[in-house]
Design a protein around this motif. Structure first.
Motif, short mmCIF file in Angstrom:
data_model
loop_
_atom_site.label_atom_id
_atom_site.label_comp_id
_atom_site.label_asym_id
_atom_site.label_seq_id
_atom_site.Cartn_x
_atom_site.Cartn_y
_atom_site.Cartn_z
N VAL A 252 36.82 8.98 -48.31
CA VAL A 252 37.92 9.27 -49.22
C VAL A 252 39.16 9.60 -48.39
CG1 VAL A 252 38.72 10.76 -51.10
CG2 VAL A 252 36.33 10.08 -50.98
N TYR A 253 40.29 9.12 -48.83
CA TYR A 253 41.52 9.28 -48.06
C TYR A 253 42.73 9.21 -48.98
CZ TYR A 253 41.18 4.24 -48.63
OH TYR A 253 41.05 2.98 -49.17
N MET A 254 43.89 9.52 -48.42
CA MET A 254 45.16 9.35 -49.12
C MET A 254 46.09 8.52 -48.24
SD MET A 254 47.99 12.12 -50.50
CE MET A 254 47.13 12.54 -52.02
N THR A 255 46.68 7.51 -48.83
CA THR A 255 47.65 6.69 -48.13
C THR A 255 49.05 7.08 -48.59
OG1 THR A 255 46.11 4.83 -47.96
CG2 THR A 255 48.44 4.34 -47.69
N PHE A 256 49.94 7.33 -47.64
CA PHE A 256 51.31 7.73 -47.97
C PHE A 256 52.25 7.13 -46.94
CE2 PHE A 256 49.23 10.87 -45.39
CZ PHE A 256 50.15 11.25 -44.43
N PHE A 257 53.53 7.36 -47.11
CA PHE A 257 54.54 6.76 -46.24
C PHE A 257 55.45 7.85 -45.69
CE2 PHE A 257 53.08 3.43 -48.95
CZ PHE A 257 53.10 2.29 -48.18
N ILE A 266 53.55 11.00 -34.96
CA ILE A 266 52.24 11.18 -35.59
C ILE A 266 51.19 10.43 -34.78
CG2 ILE A 266 50.87 10.81 -37.67
CD1 ILE A 266 53.41 10.99 -39.29
N ALA A 267 50.19 11.13 -34.32
CA ALA A 267 49.09 10.51 -33.57
C ALA A 267 47.82 10.58 -34.40
CB ALA A 267 48.88 11.23 -32.24
N PRO A 285 42.11 20.06 -46.27
CA PRO A 285 42.32 19.66 -44.87
C PRO A 285 41.95 18.20 -44.65
CG PRO A 285 40.29 20.90 -45.08
CD PRO A 285 40.94 20.95 -46.44
N ALA A 286 42.72 17.54 -43.81
CA ALA A 286 42.45 16.13 -43.50
C ALA A 286 43.00 15.84 -42.11
CB ALA A 286 43.09 15.21 -44.54
N ARG A 287 42.72 14.63 -41.65
CA ARG A 287 43.21 14.18 -40.34
C ARG A 287 43.78 12.78 -40.49
NH1 ARG A 287 43.26 17.97 -36.00
NH2 ARG A 287 41.63 19.52 -36.45
N VAL A 288 44.80 12.49 -39.69
CA VAL A 288 45.38 11.15 -39.69
C VAL A 288 44.38 10.18 -39.06
CG1 VAL A 288 47.22 9.68 -38.78
CG2 VAL A 288 47.75 11.96 -39.64
N SER A 289 44.01 9.14 -39.81
CA SER A 289 43.05 8.15 -39.29
C SER A 289 43.70 6.79 -39.08
CB SER A 289 41.88 7.99 -40.27
OG SER A 289 42.34 7.53 -41.54
N PHE A 290 44.95 6.63 -39.52
CA PHE A 290 45.62 5.33 -39.36
C PHE A 290 47.12 5.53 -39.45
CE2 PHE A 290 47.73 1.76 -41.49
CZ PHE A 290 47.45 0.74 -40.61
N ARG A 314 53.31 3.28 -43.00
CA ARG A 314 52.15 3.66 -43.80
C ARG A 314 51.19 4.49 -42.96
NH1 ARG A 314 47.28 0.82 -45.14
NH2 ARG A 314 48.04 -0.95 -43.91
N VAL A 315 50.74 5.60 -43.53
CA VAL A 315 49.85 6.53 -42.84
C VAL A 315 48.66 6.81 -43.75
CG1 VAL A 315 49.61 8.82 -41.77
CG2 VAL A 315 51.79 7.58 -41.62
N ARG A 316 47.49 6.98 -43.15
CA ARG A 316 46.29 7.31 -43.92
C ARG A 316 45.73 8.63 -43.42
NH1 ARG A 316 41.49 3.03 -44.44
NH2 ARG A 316 43.07 2.08 -45.82
#
Length: 360
Positions: A252-257, A266-267, A285-290, A314-316
């Protein structure tokens, strides 16, 4: 110049009104939520999950659908069954063909044994013919000696010469038979190879049909929740026809810009806090995966009139699977929210984002 009482009253009223407006502006600036401030960037998006289509491998009719929409399923769990009458008939036919090929292979191997016995008989006959020729040649030699001494007639000498030629011809014929028998052995062995290949081909056909029979039971490729039942029992589908749609709630993730000015900072693995509209008091809590490698114009779903010309990346943000497992029953996709990204590793999360969803 002295001010008249009405003018004084108006100026006093204007001063009080200005003070009230200034106080209201200060309170709005103080109490309004402008976000974490420097060192953070945000983007709006929706909760998403990996979708999996459970589809048929072969065309056919749906016999039974075993799950309902919203139901949680485990990896390998049967979800639907296809009719298999035709496949079962094909398997019986293929099995009969395999048995026929086995009998043909056994017959070919028996022919090889028979041809080898012919070779052995021909070789024994060669030995016999060779002995007969040797005896005839010895007798001819004695007859020639006796004929020179006048002790044997010319007829006897001619008969002995004829016996030698006959023995030579018989030996040549027997050797030819032996050669033919050896060739027959090789031909029979080739038939055995072909028969065994037919057995393997028939066995492969049986295995393929058995694999199709196994694939007629549609199973869950991974754990998830049934989102949509696309087809119902009795419907005929083509190869690749969708029957169910699953959500993998472990992914599960959230895609945003984010603006191009922030994307470079952003790394992968950067900390993220996701705040959903349905639960504004909690931060997930989440982590940037893309992070996209190319910028694009701001999508209409997230742009404002002043942002239409800006390039966005675009960031995930990926939610940890172990956290999802704890709240698997509450996970919903499509829920809107805001993702806050910490650009400065040394920055502290503000109080508004400090109440994080508990994670064991």
């Amino acid at each position: 110049m002295a001010l008249t009482p009405p003018l004084k009253k108006k100026l006093l009223t204007a001063a009080v009104l200005a003070g009230v407006l200034l106080l209201a502006w200060w309170l709005w600036r103080t109490l309004s939520d402008d976000g974490p401030g420097e060192g953070f960037v945000s983007g709006n998006g929706r909760i998403e999950a990996t979708e999996i289509d459970v589809a048929t491998k072969l065309p056919g009719r749906i016999e039974e659908v075993l799950v309902s929409e919203g139901e949680f399923v485990k990896a390998g769990q049967p979800l639907a069954r296809m009719q298999i009458d035709t496949l079962q008939a094909q398997r019986e036919e293929a099995e009969a063909g395999r048995q026929q090929a086995l009998h043909a292979a056994a017959a070919a191997e028996a022919q090889v044994a028979l041809r080898r016995s012919d070779v052995a008989a021909a070789q024994a006959l060669i030995v016999q013919r060779d002995a007969e020729l040797d005896a005839a040649q010895r007798r001819l030699a004695r007859s020639e000696t006796l004929a020179k001494e006048g002790a044997a007639s010319g007829q006897e000498l001619d008969d002995d010469r004829a016996r030698v030629r006959g023995a030579e011809a018989a030996l040549a014929a027997t050797r030819a038979q032996a050669t033919a028998a050896e060739a027959a052995v090789k031909a029979a062995e080739a038939q055995v190879v072909g028969a065994r290949s037919s057995v393997e081909a028939a066995a492969a056909t049986v295995a393929r049909i058995e694999a199709d029979l196994a694939d007629s039971v549609l199973k869950a490729p991974r754990r998830g929740r049934v989102q949509v039942r696309v087809a119902q029992p009795g419907e005929v589908l083509g190869a690749g026809g969708r029957v169910l749609n699953l959500l993998d709630l472990s992914d599960v993730y959230m895609t945003f810009f984010v603006p191009e000015t922030a994307a470079g900072r952003i790394a992968l693995g950067t900390e993220v806090r996701i705040v959903l509209d349905t639960a504004p008091d909690y931060a997930i809590p989440a982590r940037v995966s893309f992070v996209a490698s190319q910028a694009q114009f701001t999508p209409k779903t997230v742009e404002t009139a002043s942002e239409r010309q800006k390039l966005m990346f675009r960031v995930r943000a990926q939610i940890p699977p172990e956290l999802l497992q704890q709240y698997i029953e509450q996970v919903k996709t499509g829920v809107p929210g805001v993702a806050w990204v910490k650009l400065d590793p040394d920055a502290a999360w503000p109080a508004s984002l400090a109440t994080v969803v508990a994670q064991d």
